[in-house]
Design a protein around this motif. Structure first.
Motif, short mmCIF file in Angstrom:
data_model
loop_
_atom_site.label_atom_id
_atom_site.label_comp_id
_atom_site.label_asym_id
_atom_site.label_seq_id
_atom_site.Cartn_x
_atom_site.Cartn_y
_atom_site.Cartn_z
N PHE A 121 2.30 14.46 -8.49
CA PHE A 121 2.94 15.68 -8.01
C PHE A 121 4.42 15.77 -8.34
CE2 PHE A 121 -0.49 14.60 -4.99
CZ PHE A 121 -1.34 15.66 -5.27
N GLY A 122 5.03 14.72 -8.83
CA GLY A 122 6.43 14.75 -9.20
C GLY A 122 7.38 14.47 -8.04
N LYS A 123 6.87 14.37 -6.83
CA LYS A 123 7.71 14.05 -5.67
C LYS A 123 6.87 13.34 -4.62
CE LYS A 123 6.93 18.36 -3.26
NZ LYS A 123 7.48 19.42 -2.46
N ARG A 124 7.58 12.61 -3.78
CA ARG A 124 6.90 11.93 -2.68
C ARG A 124 7.01 12.83 -1.45
NH1 ARG A 124 7.74 7.23 1.15
NH2 ARG A 124 5.59 6.64 1.49
N PHE A 125 5.96 12.92 -0.69
CA PHE A 125 5.99 13.80 0.48
C PHE A 125 5.27 13.17 1.65
CE2 PHE A 125 1.58 14.97 -0.20
CZ PHE A 125 1.43 14.87 -1.57
N GLU A 126 5.64 13.60 2.83
CA GLU A 126 4.98 13.15 4.06
C GLU A 126 3.74 14.03 4.26
OE1 GLU A 126 6.10 10.61 5.94
OE2 GLU A 126 7.78 10.33 4.58
N HIS A 127 2.67 13.43 4.71
CA HIS A 127 1.47 14.21 4.99
C HIS A 127 0.78 13.67 6.22
CE1 HIS A 127 -0.58 10.93 2.89
NE2 HIS A 127 0.23 11.13 1.89
N TRP A 128 -0.23 14.38 6.67
CA TRP A 128 -0.87 14.07 7.95
C TRP A 128 -1.66 12.77 7.92
CZ3 TRP A 128 -6.17 13.78 8.22
CH2 TRP A 128 -6.86 14.29 7.13
N LEU A 129 -1.91 12.20 6.76
CA LEU A 129 -2.64 10.93 6.70
C LEU A 129 -1.77 9.71 6.96
CD1 LEU A 129 -5.02 11.46 3.65
CD2 LEU A 129 -5.64 11.25 6.05
N PHE B 208 0.83 -1.20 0.00
CA PHE B 208 0.00 0.00 0.00
C PHE B 208 0.87 1.26 0.00
CE2 PHE B 208 -2.01 3.38 2.49
CZ PHE B 208 -3.13 3.62 1.71
N ASN B 209 1.94 1.26 0.81
CA ASN B 209 2.83 2.43 0.84
C ASN B 209 3.52 2.63 -0.50
OD1 ASN B 209 2.35 3.44 3.35
ND2 ASN B 209 3.97 2.28 4.34
N GLN B 210 3.91 1.55 -1.14
CA GLN B 210 4.55 1.66 -2.45
C GLN B 210 3.58 2.23 -3.48
OE1 GLN B 210 7.78 1.16 -3.03
NE2 GLN B 210 7.45 1.90 -5.10
N LEU B 211 2.34 1.76 -3.44
CA LEU B 211 1.32 2.29 -4.35
C LEU B 211 1.06 3.76 -4.09
CD1 LEU B 211 -0.89 1.69 -6.51
CD2 LEU B 211 -2.42 1.28 -4.59
N GLU B 212 0.98 4.13 -2.81
CA GLU B 212 0.76 5.53 -2.45
C GLU B 212 1.91 6.42 -2.95
OE1 GLU B 212 -0.10 8.18 1.54
OE2 GLU B 212 0.92 6.26 1.72
N ALA B 213 3.14 5.95 -2.77
CA ALA B 213 4.30 6.71 -3.22
C ALA B 213 4.31 6.85 -4.74
CB ALA B 213 5.58 6.05 -2.75
N THR B 214 3.94 5.80 -5.44
CA THR B 214 3.90 5.85 -6.90
C THR B 214 2.86 6.85 -7.39
OG1 THR B 214 4.61 3.56 -6.99
CG2 THR B 214 3.61 4.47 -8.98
N VAL B 215 1.69 6.84 -6.76
CA VAL B 215 0.64 7.79 -7.15
C VAL B 215 1.09 9.22 -6.88
CG1 VAL B 215 -1.70 8.57 -6.58
CG2 VAL B 215 -1.24 6.14 -6.94
#
Length: 82
Positions: A45-53, A33-40
């Motif tokens: 957005f062109g970069k992976r970022f940390e967010h409150w979710l 799931f984390n890999q899929l989230e990072a890919t999306v």
């Protein structure tokens, strides 16, 4: 049974009612799931970022692992009582 409860039960049954294997399976689903989230995020957005979710996702997966372990324990208690 709702789909989440049923899927936790199926994971417990597929792990042959072993809670350690059930936790490992849920952890592997969490990694996927984390890999899929990072890919999306990369695609949108062109970069992976940390967010409150992120902490909420982690809590949800821990609760899901807890449900799978609970089903393992419930089955093992019934089996020992017989």
């Amino acid at each position: 049974m709702n789909p989440l409860t049923k899927s936790a039960y199926v994971i417990a049954a597929a792990s042959k009612w072993n809670p350690i294997i059930a936790i490992i399976v849920v952890f592997l689903f969490f990694l996927a799931f984390n890999q899929l989230e990072a890919t999306v995020e990369l695609l949108l957005f062109g970069k992976r970022f940390e967010h409150w979710l992120d902490p909420l996702f982690m809590l949800a997966w821990m609760a899901y692992a807890g449900a799978a372990v609970w089903y393992c324990a419930a089955h093992n208690c019934k089996r020992e009582a017989v």
